[in-house]
Design an enzyme around this catalytic site. Structure first.
Site, PDB file in Angstrom:
ATOM      1  N   LYS A  83       0.870  -1.435  -0.141  1.00 36.27           N
ATOM      2  CA  LYS A  83       0.034   0.093  -0.020  1.00 36.27           C
ATOM      3  C   LYS A  83       0.888   1.180  -0.307  1.00 36.27           C
ATOM      4  O   LYS A  83       0.710   2.496  -0.554  1.00 36.27           O
ATOM      5  CB  LYS A  83      -0.738   0.060   1.314  1.00 36.27           C
ATOM      6  CG  LYS A  83      -1.778  -1.070   1.359  1.00 36.27           C
ATOM      7  CD  LYS A  83      -2.910  -1.241   0.368  1.00 36.27           C
ATOM      8  CE  LYS A  83      -4.137  -2.269   0.902  1.00 36.27           C
ATOM      9  NZ  LYS A  83      -3.559  -3.518   0.726  1.00 36.27           N
TER      10      LYS A  83
HETATM   11  C1  LIG Z   1      -4.212  -4.946   0.190  1.00 37.00           C
HETATM   12  C2  LIG Z   1      -3.189  -6.043   0.152  1.00 37.00           C
HETATM   13  C3  LIG Z   1      -3.518  -6.908  -0.820  1.00 37.00           C
HETATM   14  C4  LIG Z   1      -4.574  -6.827  -1.869  1.00 37.00           C
HETATM   15  O1  LIG Z   1      -4.511  -5.845  -2.704  1.00 37.00           O
HETATM   16  P1  LIG Z   1      -5.628  -5.351  -3.662  1.00 37.00           P
HETATM   17  O2  LIG Z   1      -5.549  -4.169  -4.565  1.00 37.00           O
HETATM   18  O3  LIG Z   1      -6.949  -5.055  -2.587  1.00 37.00           O
HETATM   19  O4  LIG Z   1      -6.173  -6.508  -4.623  1.00 37.00           O
HETATM   20  C5  LIG Z   1      -2.749  -7.941  -0.947  1.00 37.00           C
HETATM   21  N1  LIG Z   1      -1.748  -8.278  -0.093  1.00 37.00           N
HETATM   22  C6  LIG Z   1      -1.283  -7.363   0.950  1.00 37.00           C
HETATM   23  C7  LIG Z   1      -0.397  -7.223   2.037  1.00 37.00           C
HETATM   24  C8  LIG Z   1      -2.381  -6.133   1.197  1.00 37.00           C
HETATM   25  O5  LIG Z   1      -1.958  -5.157   1.944  1.00 37.00           O
END
Ligand SMILES: *Cc1c(COP(=O)(O)O)cnc(C)c1O
Length: 460
Positions: free
Chosen positions: A109
């Protein structure tokens, strides 16, 4: 470049407006009116540093931000990463792992949130505005957002998390941030309660406007745009190193934001033969890509909690592409889904997606086994989200080089790692948090209590 809504009932808007707005006023998601074509320039792009590539990609989209200003935003955003390559690609056995966890909160993120918060600060300054971010999180999004905006003037952040339902490390990553503009709210309820409170407060338009409330969720176009960069960066690097003329990606998926950015990178000219959409037991998207039927179920709690979702908020952007940009059809499909919890798109899916996307889910047992075996064979420790992607990538890959996206550092998910290998994972940043001073307001799962708290803190 102008931005349009997937539901077709919003006037075109600029990049800055799209980034500050988040969700389109007609309830749709904002998308660029066209995508740049980079296919003639790939050899040169393959030689750029991460920040240089990000600057070039963003220049096509953020056409209302002067170049020198955009350059500054990009440099500040990516200077917070702990690895000189920002998003390094490492070879692990016969696949490549794209490490997206070298930012401040050790999850992918940060790749987008670090830039989004620079953008917010810049746009608010330009417009002489303030923003009060209200969010709810089950873990990674909240801490990435808090670390993005901490200490920024013109921005306050109010982040709700459900009491005892995030991992202890994730809670500490949020509550140990003591900047005056950061308000952590521990809600005595579930993540769904937090979501419901947030939705209710946003739905009260006079309240939202009076208190300048904004969101940082994954539907913001700026987040998707920022994620396009690492597909180009890793794909071009691997093609250059191996001499291959195309690559494939495996992506651990929840809200469809990450893999959607890969789809746009491909549309912009990156040669990709296959995207593998990997889910845990919450497999609404895997079922969709295998049958054409999009149908929600109930959310199961797993060891990869950031993928524990049933309705993927970014899916609508893909739907828009699948329906050839027919906004009226998108509205129809979304209305049907909202009313019945089910839509059948099997006719449409046949022509493109079934060739490009392959999808499967990996359960807890397979995920733990992959963590354990990869650690034993290759001395490489994966977090449970990454492992879901690796399991599905190995299952569905073709002959092209395979890039598996690694979305978090294993030390964020201690319990799962201990289950897999019998040892606790460590990261100095997280070790340093033990015993840290924290600040957090405890509130009941009640929208009036949260509303009163905001009013009290913001005045008026
Ligand atoms: C948010 C997240 C995901 C999923 O990503 P999306 O964009 O919602 O498909 C996968 N792994 C981790 C560690 C995340 O924080």
């Amino acid at each position: 470049m102008n931005y349009l809504s997937t539901r077709g009932k919003t006037d075109p808007m600029s990049f800055m407006d799209a980034g500050l707005t988040g969700l389109a006023p007609d309830g749709g998601l904002l998308i660029p009116e066209s995508l740049p074509d980079l296919s003639g320039d790939l050899d040169r792009l393959a030689t750029l540093s991460y920040a240089d590539l990000a600057f070039e990609v963003f220049s096509h989209f953020a056409t209302d931000i002067p170049s020198e200003d955009l350059r500054g935003l990009v440099d500040r955003a990516y200077s917070t990463f702990r690895h000189p390559d920002t998003a390094p690609v490492v070879q692990v056995e016969d696949r490549y792992i794209l490490e997206l966890f070298h930012g401040p909160t050790l999850a992918f993120k940060d790749m987008a949130m670090q830039f989004l918060s620079q953008f917010f600060e810049y746009a608010l300054e330009k417009r002489d505005q303030h923003l009060n971010i209200l969010g709810s999180t089950s873990g990674d999004t909240g801490s990435a957002a808090i670390h993005g905006v901490r200490g920024k003037s013109r921005i306050n952040i109010f982040m709700m998390h459900p009491k005892g339902r995030t991992s202890p490390v994730q809670a500490l990553q949020m509550t140990s941030v003591l900047d005056a503009n950061v308000y952590n709210l521990e809600i005595d309820g579930t993540f769904d309660d937090c979501q419901a409170i947030m939705k209710a407060l946003f739905a009260d338009v006079p309240f939202k406007e009076q208190y300048l409330l904004g969101a940082v969720n994954s539907v913001n176009w700026v987040r998707v745009m920022a994620q396009i960069v690492y597909y180009l960066y890793s794909g071009l690097k691997v093609m250059k190193d191996t001499g291959a003329d195309q690559v494939q990606f495996s992506v651990p998926t929840g809200n469809f934001g990450n893999i959607l950015a890969g789809y746009y990178a491909m549309k912009m000219g990156l040669p990709v033969s296959r995207f593998m959409l990997a889910t845990n037991e919450n497999d609404i998207l895997a079922r969709f890509f295998n049958t054409g039927i999009y149908e929600s179920g109930s959310v199961a709690k797993t060891i990869s909690p950031s993928m524990d979702i049933q309705v993927a908020s970014n899916f609508e952007r893909y739907l828009f592409a699948l329906l050839d940009g027919d906004a009226a059809r998108v509205r129809e499909v979304m209305d049907t889904f909202a009313a019945t919890g089910r839509v059948d798109l099997s006719d449409r899916l046949k022509h493109e997606a079934m060739k490009l996307f392959a999808s499967a889910s990996a359960d807890t047992a397979k995920t733990l086994k992959a963590i354990k075996e990869t650690n034993a064979r290759a001395d490489y420790l994966m977090d449970p989200h990454t492992a879901v992607g690796v399991v599905v990538g190995d299952e569905l890959r073709n002959g092209d080089p395979l890039i598996c996206l690694s979305t978090a550092h294993p030390a964020k998910f201690t319990d799962a790692i201990v289950d897999a290998i019998g040892e606790e994972p460590h990261h100095p940043v997280l070790d340093a948090l033990k015993g840290a001073e924290t600040r957090c307001e405890k509130l009941p799962a009640d929208q009036e209590a949260v509303r009163d708290y905001l009013v009290q803190k913001l005045g008026g």
